[in-house]
Design a protein around this motif. Structure first.
Motif, PDB file in Angstrom:
ATOM      1  N   VAL A 105      -8.262   6.063   0.718  1.00  0.00           N
ATOM      2  CA  VAL A 105      -7.083   5.187   0.705  1.00  0.00           C
ATOM      3  C   VAL A 105      -6.347   5.316  -0.626  1.00  0.00           C
ATOM      4  O   VAL A 105      -5.119   5.486  -0.665  1.00  0.00           O
ATOM      5  N   ALA A 248      -8.959  -1.345  -2.097  1.00  0.00           N
ATOM      6  CA  ALA A 248      -8.613  -0.528  -0.928  1.00  0.00           C
ATOM      7  C   ALA A 248      -8.271  -1.413   0.266  1.00  0.00           C
ATOM      8  O   ALA A 248      -7.322  -1.131   1.012  1.00  0.00           O
ATOM      9  N   LEU A 252      -4.712  -1.490   2.247  1.00  0.00           N
ATOM     10  CA  LEU A 252      -4.577  -1.355   3.695  1.00  0.00           C
ATOM     11  C   LEU A 252      -3.803  -2.532   4.283  1.00  0.00           C
ATOM     12  O   LEU A 252      -3.021  -2.370   5.224  1.00  0.00           O
ATOM     13  N   TRP A 255      -0.272  -1.731   3.717  1.00  0.00           N
ATOM     14  CA  TRP A 255       0.142  -0.718   4.697  1.00  0.00           C
ATOM     15  C   TRP A 255       0.479  -1.377   6.029  1.00  0.00           C
ATOM     16  O   TRP A 255       1.496  -1.051   6.658  1.00  0.00           O
ATOM     17  N   VAL A 283      -3.633   3.324  10.379  1.00  0.00           N
ATOM     18  CA  VAL A 283      -4.015   2.315   9.384  1.00  0.00           C
ATOM     19  C   VAL A 283      -4.921   1.263  10.017  1.00  0.00           C
ATOM     20  O   VAL A 283      -5.920   0.838   9.420  1.00  0.00           O
TER      21      VAL A 283
END
Length: 448
Positions: A105, A248, A252, A255, A283
């Motif tokens: 990631v 991370a 995400l 995202w 994702v």
């Protein structure tokens, strides 16, 4: 104080009636403040059970919660056969997979930044390439690991440091030492019924976020249990509290926000949704994989943190804390009612006086309303917890399993006893900032 007594009398008046259960005919108490249910046949024990428990969470969030519940149930069964401390969380194959996914990631963010810089600088003047480079670079900045700003934290919320509250910090240091870690550098106060320890900045300043709605409803040993649990996450190396995996997961989440489908029905919206469908579901898939790789370790860390709470506060204090988690919604609802009552009564020339009056004793009134919740309602919530798999969020095991694990493990006497004089000293240090927050809530509302 007069209003608190009046509220308690009204609460008692809301009780003392009975009716027949329509299923089995047993007489059941009626309290208009709470759900009427039958403890013999469990009629109406969970009237909202058929409804979606998280209608706004989305498909992925519902799937994550279902997976978390299954993990929690399997882990509880495993822990019944072996000690919770048999192995630290985040080790083994799942730990390696989690680290690999987290590195991937963050690696993608680095690639976006490098490609964006190359297109922006190396391809300057060559068509649309610099514009694409600027877009990629901006996306990389948006997705970068975020450490939080300790300086900004001071500006956004009331912050206490050691000089402001020596008795509070002495208690925090003692609890942290009892569970095998260090204390915090600051305490941030909030109105919510929650608490947690986080690290901020490159220098990793450790900060306790203390929700006054939760703190106010706990008794002395339950407060020790709360602190022991939160510090226990750091003592046992919770993977999700770590820098690599934790950042991370936050990337995400960003995202998913960036790639969320548009709600419009225009041709442009449909085209944009189609264009982002593949990366969006990619994702989602990576998020679920990282959840799968860390959920068991994270839930194991919760059980270990509960064990730390029991050692610090005693088994009874830790079990009491689990019960309080069931009525967190009641604490938040009580605060919301107080806020609405204050804002609807404020007006006219005595507005400032009314505001001060409503702010005075706000947290005590919230605590009094939660204290009036009868044991029968606690029992109903425990049963609902078993039916729904209630948990604080999708990283926690079901609450009833956490309580059962604490009760079935070795019985602990309190390692730290919070006596009345020490509690009064801590409350005295919290009184002024808590009063300032009460005034702010009464003035601006909870959404401010």
């Amino acid at each position: 104080m007069t209003e608190t007594i009046k509220q308690a009398e009204e609460d008692r008046g809301a009780q003392a009636r009975e009716r027949d259960c329509p299923t089995c005919g047993q007489r059941v108490p009626v309290d208009r403040r709470f759900v009427v249910w039958c403890d013999a046949c469990e009629w109406n024990v969970d009237p909202g059970g058929e409804q979606e428990t998280d209608p706004d969470g989305g498909r992925v969030e519902r799937l994550r919660r279902a997976v978390a519940q299954r993990h929690g149930e399997r882990l509880f069964a495993d822990l019944a056969l072996q000690p919770a401390s048999a192995s630290p969380p985040g080790t083994g194959v799942s730990g390696v997979v989690a680290v690999a996914l987290a590195v991937a990631v963050h690696g993608l963010t680095v690639v976006l930044a490098a490609l964006g810089l190359w297109l922006l600088i190396g391809r300057w003047g060559e068509g649309f390439q610099p514009a694409i480079g600027a877009l990629l670079l901006g996306l990389a900045v948006l997705l970068r690991p975020r450490f939080g700003s300790f300086t900004k934290l001071r500006q956004d919320a009331p912050v206490l440091e050691r000089a402001d509250a020596p008795h509070l910090f002495a208690l925090l240091d003692e609890v942290a030492a009892a569970v095998g870690t260090k204390g915090v550098e600051a305490v941030v106060l909030g109105p919510e019924a929650n608490a947690g320890v986080r690290t901020y900045g490159i220098r990793r300043h450790r900060v306790l976020r203390l929700g006054l709605s939760l703190w106010s409803i706990l008794d002395r040993q339950e407060r020790i249990a709360l602190l022991g649990h939160e510090f226990g996450h750091y003592a046992h190396g919770d993977t999700r509290h770590g820098l690599l995996v934790g950042s991370a997961l936050r990337s995400l989440s960003t995202w998913r926000y960036v790639l969320a489908p548009n709600g419009g029905d225009s041709l442009m919206d449909l085209f944009a949704n189609l264009l982002t469908a593949l990366p969006r579901w990619t994702v989602h898939g990576v998020t679920l994989l990282l959840d799968q790789a860390t959920l068991r370790a994270s839930q194991r860390a919760e059980y270990l943190a509960d064990a730390s709470a029991a050692r610090a506060a005693g088994t009874d204090g830790a079990a009491g804390l689990m019960d309080r988690l069931l009525v967190m919604d009641s604490a938040e609802a009580a605060l919301q009612r107080e806020t609405v009552a204050a804002r609807t009564r404020i007006g006219g020339p005595s507005r400032g006086e009314d505001r001060e009056e409503r702010a005075d004793g706000l947290w005590e009134r919230v605590a009094a309303q939660v204290a009036s919740v009868p044991q029968r309602e606690y029992e109903r919530l425990r049963r609902v917890s078993e039916l729904r798999g209630h948990s604080v969020d999708d990283t926690h095991p079901p609450t009833h399993l956490r309580r059962r694990h604490v009760a079935q493990s070795d019985h602990h006497t309190p390692g730290i006893v919070l006596d009345a004089s020490r509690e009064a000293a801590v409350d005295g240090e919290l009184r002024q900032p808590a009063q300032a927050m009460a005034r702010q809530i009464v003035r601006d509302g909870l959404g401010a």
